[in-house]
Motif scaffolding. Structure first.
Motif, PDB file in Angstrom:
ATOM      1  N   VAL A  71       0.694  -0.829  -0.284  1.00 42.60           N
ATOM      2  CA  VAL A  71       0.334   0.148   0.168  1.00 42.60           C
ATOM      3  C   VAL A  71       1.192   1.580  -0.017  1.00 42.60           C
ATOM      4  O   VAL A  71       2.007   1.610   0.509  1.00 42.60           O
ATOM      5  N   CYS A  72       0.898   1.929  -0.728  1.00 42.14           N
ATOM      6  CA  CYS A  72       1.282   3.356  -1.053  1.00 42.14           C
ATOM      7  C   CYS A  72       0.218   4.106  -0.402  1.00 42.14           C
ATOM      8  O   CYS A  72      -0.665   4.751  -1.078  1.00 42.14           O
ATOM      9  N   GLY A  73       1.047   5.566   0.557  1.00 39.10           N
ATOM     10  CA  GLY A  73       0.225   6.146   0.966  1.00 39.10           C
ATOM     11  C   GLY A  73      -0.372   6.438   1.951  1.00 39.10           C
ATOM     12  O   GLY A  73       0.116   4.906   2.737  1.00 39.10           O
ATOM     13  N   GLY A 130       5.489   5.204   2.332  1.00 43.04           N
ATOM     14  CA  GLY A 130       4.818   6.678   2.761  1.00 43.04           C
ATOM     15  C   GLY A 130       6.125   7.231   2.624  1.00 43.04           C
ATOM     16  O   GLY A 130       7.235   7.399   2.916  1.00 43.04           O
ATOM     17  N   ARG A 131       6.160   8.277   2.054  1.00 44.13           N
ATOM     18  CA  ARG A 131       7.574  10.104   1.866  1.00 44.13           C
ATOM     19  C   ARG A 131       7.956  10.573   3.456  1.00 44.13           C
ATOM     20  O   ARG A 131       8.769  10.531   3.014  1.00 44.13           O
ATOM     21  N   ASP A 132       6.543  10.385   4.236  1.00 41.58           N
ATOM     22  CA  ASP A 132       7.273  10.670   5.574  1.00 41.58           C
ATOM     23  C   ASP A 132       7.453   8.739   6.541  1.00 41.58           C
ATOM     24  O   ASP A 132       6.110   8.348   6.249  1.00 41.58           O
ATOM     25  N   ARG A 133       8.680   8.425   6.854  1.00 41.61           N
ATOM     26  CA  ARG A 133       8.588   7.325   6.947  1.00 41.61           C
ATOM     27  C   ARG A 133       7.917   7.044   8.308  1.00 41.61           C
ATOM     28  O   ARG A 133       7.640   5.591   8.939  1.00 41.61           O
ATOM     29  N   THR A 173      11.291   0.989   2.568  1.00 45.31           N
ATOM     30  CA  THR A 173      11.694   1.977   2.960  1.00 45.31           C
ATOM     31  C   THR A 173      12.193   1.603   1.133  1.00 45.31           C
ATOM     32  O   THR A 173      12.080   3.228   0.949  1.00 45.31           O
ATOM     33  N   ASP A 174      12.416   1.252   0.992  1.00 44.32           N
ATOM     34  CA  ASP A 174      12.558   1.029  -0.536  1.00 44.32           C
ATOM     35  C   ASP A 174      11.293   0.890  -1.058  1.00 44.32           C
ATOM     36  O   ASP A 174      11.432  -0.717  -1.437  1.00 44.32           O
ATOM     37  N   LEU A 175      10.879   1.436  -2.033  1.00 41.87           N
ATOM     38  CA  LEU A 175       9.365   1.311  -2.737  1.00 41.87           C
ATOM     39  C   LEU A 175       9.723   0.818  -3.975  1.00 41.87           C
ATOM     40  O   LEU A 175       9.388  -0.379  -3.485  1.00 41.87           O
TER      41      LEU A 175
END
Length: 316
Positions: free
Chosen positions: A130-132, A157-160, A181-183
């Protein structure tokens, strides 16, 4: 008139019942005009959006949802989305219920993604990404996990810190979720990728998608928003919740149509056709499938009726 707050709305919309209610509504005779979509200026900040979404079942129920999307609310520790759903009698016009629109939206959106995945994801899909990290993320995790044996779930997410919080919240519901962390690595491995972001630039690159992957895009609801790139459109079999909505509002569909990367004929089916069986979903284990959802008013109506009848049934 029944009034349901966020918690009451959540309790009235159990995942299995909600998924089935939405499936029934897509297959049935709901009348659904294209929604009203208005940009609103917010001085010094990103523009907000006002959505008005009417739908009705003739002689039974009618309803309208009013939703606001303020992208910069994250800086105020507020949800980006607020809304209210008004449900009325389709026979007399009598107001029946006011339902928390934010919770209804989050749950029906996630339920629709899970419904589409029934037809488009591999039956043996075990890994979800899931992204976001917004309101949708936990709902997407829960909905996709409903009735599917997922052995690995990641959230990016961009914010860990926010991704970790989503993972922690999911574990509180008994789901083994890890923040990643590694998308790229996570996307290359995932069987199902579900994106619920407000991004204007692609989050998922098409070259990352492995054979048999299913890409679920639910975040981009305006023509200038995108969650994936042209390569994904070219590699995937493309499906949408509704052609009318996706071809007008979804940047992941509108932009490729405009550039010629995608043609209208190349959109394999909309969700109602999959449910009715008039068009096929996944036909090959190695196919890459892409489902673009912009949200349909019938989904809200289905959820509102379910919530109303669930609570009234308990009160009877």
């Amino acid at each position: 008139m029944l009034v349901l707050d966020e918690e009451q709305t959540r309790a009235a919309l159990a995942w299995p019942a909600l998924i089935e209610a939405i499936a029934t509504m897509f297959a049935g005779g709901c009348v659904m005009p294209v929604r009203h979509h208005h940009d609103m200026e917010v001085p010094g900040e990103s523009h907000a959006t006002l959505l008005l979404m009417p739908a009705w079942l003739p002689g039974q129920y009618m309803g309208v949802k009013m939703v606001s999307v303020f992208p910069d609310n994250a800086s105020r520790a507020l949800p980006a989305i607020f809304g209210t759903y008004l449900l009325s009698s389709g026979k007399t016009g009598e107001m029946l219920a006011a339902i928390d629109g934010g919770e209804l939206t989050a749950r029906r959106t996630a339920a629709t993604s899970a419904l589409a995945a029934r037809y488009l994801a591999r039956t043996d899909a075990q890994e979800l990404l899931v992204c976001g990290t917004g309101r949708l993320s936990l709902n997407l995790i829960q909905a996709h996990a409903e009735g599917r044996e997922l052995t690995r779930i990641g959230v990016w997410g961009r914010d860990r810190d926010k991704a970790q919080q989503v993972a922690d919240d999911a574990r509180a519901f008994g789901l083994d979720v890890q923040a990643v962390t590694d998308l790229e690595a996570a996307a290359r491995s995932a069987d199902i990728i579900s994106c619920g972001t407000l991004s204007n630039t692609p989050v998922i690159q098409g070259e990352w998608l492995k054979p048999g992957a299913h890409l679920d895009l639910v975040g981009g609801f305006k023509p200038d928003m995108r969650e994936t790139d042209d390569v994904a459109i070219q590699r995937a079999q493309v499906f949408v919740d509704t052609r009318a909505g996706a071809m007008k509002e979804a940047g992941d569909i509108v932009q490729p149509l405009k550039s010629g990367v995608l043609t209208e004929d190349a959109i394999h089916a909309e969700l109602s056709e999959l449910i009715r069986g008039t068009r096929p979903g996944r036909t090959n284990e190695n196919d890459i499938t892409l489902f673009k959802s912009v949200g349909a008013a019938l989904e809200d109506l289905a959820g509102a009726i379910l919530a109303y009848e669930h609570v009234r049934g308990k009160q009877a």
